[in-house]
Design an enzyme around this catalytic site. Structure first.
Site, PDB file in Angstrom:
ATOM      1  N   ASP A  30       0.840  -1.192   0.000  1.00 44.74           N
ATOM      2  CA  ASP A  30       0.000   0.000   0.000  1.00 44.74           C
ATOM      3  C   ASP A  30       0.880   1.249   0.000  1.00 44.74           C
ATOM      4  O   ASP A  30       1.988   1.234  -0.550  1.00 44.74           O
ATOM      5  CB  ASP A  30      -0.934  -0.041   1.215  1.00 44.74           C
ATOM      6  CG  ASP A  30      -2.285   0.617   0.956  1.00 44.74           C
ATOM      7  OD1 ASP A  30      -2.322   1.856   0.853  1.00 44.74           O
ATOM      8  OD2 ASP A  30      -3.286  -0.110   0.858  1.00 44.74           O
TER       9      ASP A  30
ATOM     10  N   HIS B  53      -3.617   6.153   3.062  1.00 45.52           N
ATOM     11  CA  HIS B  53      -4.448   4.991   2.741  1.00 45.52           C
ATOM     12  C   HIS B  53      -3.967   3.731   3.458  1.00 45.52           C
ATOM     13  O   HIS B  53      -4.764   3.000   4.057  1.00 45.52           O
ATOM     14  CB  HIS B  53      -4.423   4.782   1.227  1.00 45.52           C
ATOM     15  CG  HIS B  53      -5.371   3.738   0.720  1.00 45.52           C
ATOM     16  ND1 HIS B  53      -5.059   2.397   0.693  1.00 45.52           N
ATOM     17  CD2 HIS B  53      -6.617   3.846   0.186  1.00 45.52           C
ATOM     18  CE1 HIS B  53      -6.075   1.723   0.178  1.00 45.52           C
ATOM     19  NE2 HIS B  53      -7.036   2.564  -0.141  1.00 45.52           N
TER      20      HIS B  53
ATOM     21  N   SER C   6     -11.548  -1.162  -0.828  1.00 45.42           N
ATOM     22  CA  SER C   6     -10.265  -1.222  -0.123  1.00 45.42           C
ATOM     23  C   SER C   6     -10.486  -1.594   1.336  1.00 45.42           C
ATOM     24  O   SER C   6      -9.835  -2.497   1.889  1.00 45.42           O
ATOM     25  CB  SER C   6      -9.559   0.137  -0.193  1.00 45.42           C
ATOM     26  OG  SER C   6      -9.090   0.433  -1.472  1.00 45.42           O
TER      27      SER C   6
END
Length: 578
Positions: free
Chosen positions: A152, A190, A392
């Protein structure tokens, strides 16, 4: 996946946040305000080219410029509503987005009253019930001993992820790896959000008291995380970096202290290449065959979209869609979230998990935090949490659930884990029949179910002999000086892509030879196999002067610096941060 533009709902932080620095600016006086200037003004965020032309354009509309948001190359403004279209097309203006407001709604935030909190989520999927069960050695099922690789944007050691041994840093393969102050850290925001969902745990949580509504606890709170950073502060990442990260995880999965059994990939591309040829698809299939449960998100293109993202198209891996609880605790009325990619009868989500407005950990002044302050939990006095929607988040939930199963039964194969999770999922009477797959995750039922027989799946194996360029889909990184995009059959190092040679070493888990991948040394980092360590965290916030494009030294990679494709790269954004 194609989760939608990251700037759909960008809003400015208020001065009270103290997170976004920048002087207040006053627009130049307009010559003659237009006739509609007396109407109520519309608050907007204006992204600009830094020349001052955008400020002048605002003044010509009869509007005023407010706070400069240097971190994201923008400023706030108020303009006449009728001037929005003209301002959007004005010289120096890159984008205009209606602003939002941040309002305090209460003095405190109660996790048990928010159906999107991790407390409510873990209760809903049965994780809190699982935490009271034990494995064969008598240890409670909290993910102990199981490693989850998170490919990520990095993981920041904020509270909830800062316990010793919680996060192990692998090599930083992002464009920020050559800036020591940024290495492994999450400047985008994120990856930390995903990590918190998977295995977050406040240090104040006592053993056996994980179901504490006043503490932050993820799905598998005692699992450890391998931080594989590939995306930079703007979300920029090339598919070659993601493939290299997956290969590294496979090569090092059994290194001392790792025991990587799950790989979370809340990422995808809009590749139209056949999944049997696509290199990214081949990489996840190779990981699966090496004993790693690969959990991927199907994408955020909406229920009408019939093609899931790559590598979710690969039928071997565990593809996850997002469920929407509709703000109620009763799962009977849950639906598939409207942003979740629907797929078709051939390939769709294998199951769904909560993915709407999920509350997880915030990275102060990371990109999404600066761009979407309305996603912060304003009622939380500590301002630790951030709300996001997307497949996600749903994939992260399932990765945590897989870790719980693998602690209980370490000998499970990835196919058996997939069978257990899909065969025990709860049907969603109100949900889209195709998009929900087997139904909604029920980890308590999966833990209680008998071990299934070995898989007899007969999918045709992937070859990985397709095009790296086609695997990118429409998402490319670009040289910020020339605008030239990275295209063709080369990786970010400029090294030629030879599918047959790479596929052979990918299959055997030997794609990495020391620091070398695809024939080139990936340096610019301090990682060594015998000295993993988490970075310390001092509660500092990020500033644009620290991590903007000017400080990158990526030119030593391949003769040029790559950056995001004018914010349309779409790869790491959730469906929405609100």
């Amino acid at each position: 996946m194609r989760p939608g533009s990251l700037l759909k709902a960008a809003v400015a932080a208020t001065a009270a946040t103290g997170l976004l620095a920048g002087p207040l600016a006053t627009a130049a006086a307009a010559a003659a305000p237009p006739a509609h200037a007396a109407a109520p003004l519309l608050p907007v965020i204006v992204r600009h080219d830094g020349t001052g032309a955008a400020e002048a354009a605002v003044a010509r509309t009869g509007g005023t410029v407010g706070r400069h948001l240097d971190l994201v190359g923008a400023f706030t403004a108020e303009i006449p509503p009728g001037a929005l279209a003209a301002l959007t097309g004005a010289p120096g203006v890159r984008a205009v987005t209606p602003d939002g407001e941040v309002r305090l709604q209460a003095d405190t935030w109660n996790a048990d009253e928010d159906q999107h909190s991790l407390y409510s989520l873990t209760q809903s999927i049965g994780a809190q019930q699982v935490w009271t069960a034990t494995d064969a050695g008598g240890a409670r099922l909290t993910g102990q001993g199981v490693g989850v690789a998170v490919v990520d944007s990095g993981i920041a050691p904020v509270a909830g992820l800062d316990a010793p041994g919680k996060v192990v840093n692998g090599p930083d393969l992002s464009f920020e790896s050559q800036t020591p102050a940024l290495r492994n850290l999450d400047t985008f925001g994120h990856g930390t959000h995903m990590a918190g969902i998977i295995a977050g745990r406040d240090t104040g949580v006592q053993p056996g008291q994980e179901a504490d509504r006043k503490q932050f606890v993820g799905v598998a709170p005692d699992a450890h995380l391998l931080n594989m950073k590939v995306a930079a502060a703007d979300g920029a990442v090339d598919v070659s970096q993601v493939i290299a990260a997956i290969d590294w995880v496979v090569t090092h999965r059994d290194d001392p202290g790792l025991n990587i059994r799950v790989l979370n990939l809340s990422f995808g591309t809009d590749s139209t290449q056949d999944q049997r040829l696509d290199p990214l698809s081949y990489a996840v299939e190779a990981a699966w065959k090496q004993g790693i449960v690969v959990v991927v998100s199907v994408g955020n293109d909406g229920l009408a979209e019939t093609r899931v993202g790559m590598p979710a198209q690969n039928p071997n891996v565990l593809a996850v869609g997002a469920a929407d609880p509709l703000t109620t605790a009763d799962r009977a009325d849950d639906v598939v979230a409207d942003f979740s990619t629907g797929g078709d009868a051939t390939r769709h989500a294998d199951l769904v998990a909560p993915g709407k407005s999920v509350v997880s950990l915030r990275v102060p002044n990371a990109y999404i935090d600066a761009a979407y302050p309305q996603a912060r939990i304003a009622e939380d006095p500590a301002q630790r949490y951030f709300r996001g929607s997307g497949t996600s988040q749903a994939a992260a939930v399932v990765s945590g659930a897989a870790a719980l199963l693998l602690q209980q039964r370490p000998d499970l194969t990835p196919d058996q884990v997939k069978t257990l999770l899909t065969s025990t999922a709860d049907a969603m009477p109100a949900g889209d029949v195709v998009a929900q797959g087997a139904g909604q995750l029920d980890i308590a039922a999966a833990v209680q179910a008998p071990t299934p027989a070995a898989s007899t799946r007969t999918y045709l194996p992937a070859t990985g002999l397709g095009s790296l360029e086609l695997s990118r889909g429409t998402s490319h990184v670009a040289d910020p000086d020339t605008g030239a995009e990275l295209t063709g059959e080369v990786d970010i190092m400029g090294q030629a892509w030879t599918p047959a040679g790479w596929a052979q070493v990918c299959t055997t888990g030997t794609a990495w030879d020391g620091d070398t991948w695809n024939g080139r040394t990936w340096s610019g980092r301090t990682w060594s196999g015998s000295n993993w360590a988490g970075r310390t965290w001092s509660g500092r916030t990020w500033s644009g002067a620290v991590w903007d494009g000017r400080t990158w030294s990526g030119r030593t990679w391949s003769g040029r610096t790559w950056s995001g494709r004018t914010w349309s790269g779409q790869t790491w954004s959730a469906s929405s941060w609100s």
